[in-house]
Design a protein around this motif. Structure first.
Motif, PDB file in Angstrom:
ATOM      1  N   SER A  49       0.835  -1.199   0.000  1.00  0.00           N
ATOM      2  CA  SER A  49       0.000   0.000   0.000  1.00  0.00           C
ATOM      3  C   SER A  49       0.875   1.257   0.000  1.00  0.00           C
ATOM      4  O   SER A  49       2.095   1.189   0.198  1.00  0.00           O
ATOM      5  N   LYS A  50       0.252   2.393  -0.178  1.00  0.00           N
ATOM      6  CA  LYS A  50       0.971   3.675  -0.177  1.00  0.00           C
ATOM      7  C   LYS A  50       1.688   3.907   1.143  1.00  0.00           C
ATOM      8  O   LYS A  50       2.809   4.444   1.174  1.00  0.00           O
ATOM      9  N   ASP A  51       1.049   3.492   2.235  1.00  0.00           N
ATOM     10  CA  ASP A  51       1.661   3.675   3.558  1.00  0.00           C
ATOM     11  C   ASP A  51       2.423   2.422   4.007  1.00  0.00           C
ATOM     12  O   ASP A  51       2.614   2.191   5.199  1.00  0.00           O
ATOM     13  N   GLU A  52       2.857   1.641   3.036  1.00  0.00           N
ATOM     14  CA  GLU A  52       3.796   0.533   3.242  1.00  0.00           C
ATOM     15  C   GLU A  52       3.255  -0.553   4.160  1.00  0.00           C
ATOM     16  O   GLU A  52       3.944  -1.030   5.068  1.00  0.00           O
ATOM     17  N   GLN A  53       2.027  -0.972   3.872  1.00  0.00           N
ATOM     18  CA  GLN A  53       1.438  -2.120   4.542  1.00  0.00           C
ATOM     19  C   GLN A  53       1.309  -3.265   3.541  1.00  0.00           C
ATOM     20  O   GLN A  53       1.012  -3.044   2.361  1.00  0.00           O
ATOM     21  N   ALA A  54       1.540  -4.492   4.006  1.00  0.00           N
ATOM     22  CA  ALA A  54       1.407  -5.675   3.155  1.00  0.00           C
ATOM     23  C   ALA A  54      -0.076  -5.999   3.004  1.00  0.00           C
ATOM     24  O   ALA A  54      -0.741  -6.356   3.984  1.00  0.00           O
ATOM     25  N   MET A  55      -0.574  -5.891   1.762  1.00  0.00           N
ATOM     26  CA  MET A  55      -1.985  -6.114   1.468  1.00  0.00           C
ATOM     27  C   MET A  55      -2.152  -7.422   0.695  1.00  0.00           C
ATOM     28  O   MET A  55      -1.374  -7.726  -0.209  1.00  0.00           O
ATOM     29  N   VAL A  56      -3.179  -8.178   1.035  1.00  0.00           N
ATOM     30  CA  VAL A  56      -3.436  -9.460   0.374  1.00  0.00           C
ATOM     31  C   VAL A  56      -4.237  -9.193  -0.898  1.00  0.00           C
ATOM     32  O   VAL A  56      -5.467  -9.054  -0.877  1.00  0.00           O
ATOM     33  N   PHE A  57      -3.509  -9.141  -2.013  1.00  0.00           N
ATOM     34  CA  PHE A  57      -4.097  -8.734  -3.293  1.00  0.00           C
ATOM     35  C   PHE A  57      -3.128  -9.141  -4.386  1.00  0.00           C
ATOM     36  O   PHE A  57      -1.899  -9.022  -4.204  1.00  0.00           O
ATOM     37  N   HIS A  58      -3.629  -9.593  -5.514  1.00  0.00           N
ATOM     38  CA  HIS A  58      -2.758 -10.108  -6.571  1.00  0.00           C
ATOM     39  C   HIS A  58      -2.252  -9.045  -7.527  1.00  0.00           C
ATOM     40  O   HIS A  58      -1.056  -8.975  -7.829  1.00  0.00           O
ATOM     41  N   ASP A  59      -3.133  -8.218  -8.056  1.00  0.00           N
ATOM     42  CA  ASP A  59      -2.794  -7.343  -9.182  1.00  0.00           C
ATOM     43  C   ASP A  59      -2.074  -6.076  -8.718  1.00  0.00           C
ATOM     44  O   ASP A  59      -2.223  -5.636  -7.574  1.00  0.00           O
ATOM     45  N   TYR A  60      -1.368  -5.449  -9.662  1.00  0.00           N
ATOM     46  CA  TYR A  60      -0.769  -4.143  -9.406  1.00  0.00           C
ATOM     47  C   TYR A  60      -1.810  -3.040  -9.509  1.00  0.00           C
ATOM     48  O   TYR A  60      -1.698  -2.010  -8.861  1.00  0.00           O
ATOM     49  N   ARG A  73      -0.632   0.620  -5.143  1.00  0.00           N
ATOM     50  CA  ARG A  73       0.471   1.291  -4.430  1.00  0.00           C
ATOM     51  C   ARG A  73       0.160   2.749  -4.118  1.00  0.00           C
ATOM     52  O   ARG A  73       0.866   3.368  -3.318  1.00  0.00           O
ATOM     53  N   ARG A  74      -0.912   3.285  -4.707  1.00  0.00           N
ATOM     54  CA  ARG A  74      -1.260   4.693  -4.470  1.00  0.00           C
ATOM     55  C   ARG A  74      -2.427   4.859  -3.499  1.00  0.00           C
ATOM     56  O   ARG A  74      -2.997   5.942  -3.386  1.00  0.00           O
ATOM     57  N   ARG A  75      -2.783   3.791  -2.796  1.00  0.00           N
ATOM     58  CA  ARG A  75      -3.872   3.849  -1.822  1.00  0.00           C
ATOM     59  C   ARG A  75      -3.348   3.436  -0.462  1.00  0.00           C
ATOM     60  O   ARG A  75      -2.602   2.461  -0.329  1.00  0.00           O
ATOM     61  N   ASP A  76      -3.753   4.171   0.576  1.00  0.00           N
ATOM     62  CA  ASP A  76      -3.401   3.791   1.947  1.00  0.00           C
ATOM     63  C   ASP A  76      -4.159   2.533   2.357  1.00  0.00           C
ATOM     64  O   ASP A  76      -5.235   2.228   1.829  1.00  0.00           O
ATOM     65  N   LEU A 126       8.708  -4.322   1.126  1.00  0.00           N
ATOM     66  CA  LEU A 126       7.627  -5.294   1.313  1.00  0.00           C
ATOM     67  C   LEU A 126       8.140  -6.527   2.047  1.00  0.00           C
ATOM     68  O   LEU A 126       7.442  -7.099   2.895  1.00  0.00           O
ATOM     69  N   GLU A 127       9.361  -6.929   1.739  1.00  0.00           N
ATOM     70  CA  GLU A 127       9.950  -8.077   2.414  1.00  0.00           C
ATOM     71  C   GLU A 127      10.107  -7.814   3.911  1.00  0.00           C
ATOM     72  O   GLU A 127       9.811  -8.685   4.741  1.00  0.00           O
ATOM     73  N   GLN A 128      10.565  -6.617   4.266  1.00  0.00           N
ATOM     74  CA  GLN A 128      10.735  -6.275   5.676  1.00  0.00           C
ATOM     75  C   GLN A 128       9.389  -6.226   6.392  1.00  0.00           C
ATOM     76  O   GLN A 128       9.248  -6.737   7.510  1.00  0.00           O
ATOM     77  N   GLN A 129       8.390  -5.618   5.742  1.00  0.00           N
ATOM     78  CA  GLN A 129       7.067  -5.554   6.348  1.00  0.00           C
ATOM     79  C   GLN A 129       6.481  -6.951   6.549  1.00  0.00           C
ATOM     80  O   GLN A 129       5.886  -7.259   7.582  1.00  0.00           O
ATOM     81  N   THR A 130       6.683  -7.821   5.567  1.00  0.00           N
ATOM     82  CA  THR A 130       6.199  -9.198   5.676  1.00  0.00           C
ATOM     83  C   THR A 130       6.871  -9.910   6.838  1.00  0.00           C
ATOM     84  O   THR A 130       6.212 -10.596   7.635  1.00  0.00           O
TER      85      THR A 130
END
Length: 250
Positions: A49-60, A73-76, A126-130
């Motif tokens: 996400s925009k605020d660097e959260q790991a979101m469960v979603f496939h597409d860009y 990537r442009r949404r919180d 994303l790896e660090q957040q995961t």
């Protein structure tokens, strides 16, 4: 390190046990609950996400799976958590939400989507957040990515978690990559140095010599995406397990 037995003793649902005819969207809470109820493993995808959260979603992009559009990537995260998945009553969840839902009841195979854009080395957030979110999780979990740099980073951050590379025939007509890059990735050259212990390979390409070479070394071979029992029977002549959708495996 090898995959825990739980990833090999039952089929794995591709993005959960989804079925839009029943109002169950891919990578949704209902899809994961359905997989758990049936006793299957779960494969899911992560985007940032925009605020660097790991979101469960496939597409860009949001347009295929929601009524919104533009890059995820442009949404919180808070906005995404209120964004409804088409054809369902669910919204996009964070990885933390899904870990709480699954709670170790079935194995969870997590694929991080490439954030570099060209399978290059510009990864890490994303790896660090995961890794941060997975810290302390008690269930069977494994992580993987098409980008071997991502796999390498995951292994550095989580040395005790099984890490893998998602692999493919890399047909240049189907990938936004150069022919040279496709040819390079097709032969899985980074497996040994990445620290991976398994691959999840495109099912139609399982007869590739490099897959046989890795299997001969004791590497676990998963595959994607199986859509019939006939496909499953053929894939399991080589693969240790399948990732499936659209039918009920034997």
């Amino acid at each position: 390190m090898t995959l825990p037995a739980a990833f090999l003793d039952r089929p794995i649902t591709h993005r959960g046990l989804h079925d839009l005819d029943k109002g169950i969207a891919e990578n949704s809470r209902d899809a994961f609950e359905a997989a758990i109820a049936a006793g299957y493993g779960i494969e899911c995808d992560l985007q940032f996400s925009k605020d660097e959260q790991a979101m469960v979603f496939h597409d860009y992009g949001l347009q295929r799976l929601t009524d919104d559009k533009g890059p995820i990537r442009r949404r919180d995260a808070k906005v995404l958590q209120q964004t409804k998945l088409k054809g369902s009553n669910n919204t996009i969840d964070t990885l933390e939400d899904i870990l709480q839902l699954v709670d170790g009841r079935v194995p969870l195979l997590i694929e991080l989507k490439d954030q570099d854009g060209a399978m290059g080395p510009y990864v890490g957030l994303l790896e660090q957040q995961t890794a941060d979110v997975l810290h302390g999780y008690q269930g069977d979990v494994a992580v993987m990515s098409f980008n071997p740099h991502s796999t390498m980073k995951l292994k550095q951050l989580m040395p005790n978690v099984p890490c893998g590379i998602t692999t493919s025939a890399y047909d240049p007509d189907h990938w936004p990559l150069s022919k040279d890059k496709c040819a390079e990735l097709r032969e899985i050259p980074d497996f040994e140095r990445s620290g991976a212990c398994f691959i999840s390979h495109e099912a139609a390409d399982l007869d590739r010599p490099r897959v046989a070479q890795l299997k001969a070394k004791g590497v676990n071979i998963l595959c994607w995406t199986i859509k019939s029992q006939d496909e499953a029977n053929e894939a399991l002549k080589i693969a240790d397990n399948i990732t499936f959708e659209g039918f009920t495996p034997a």
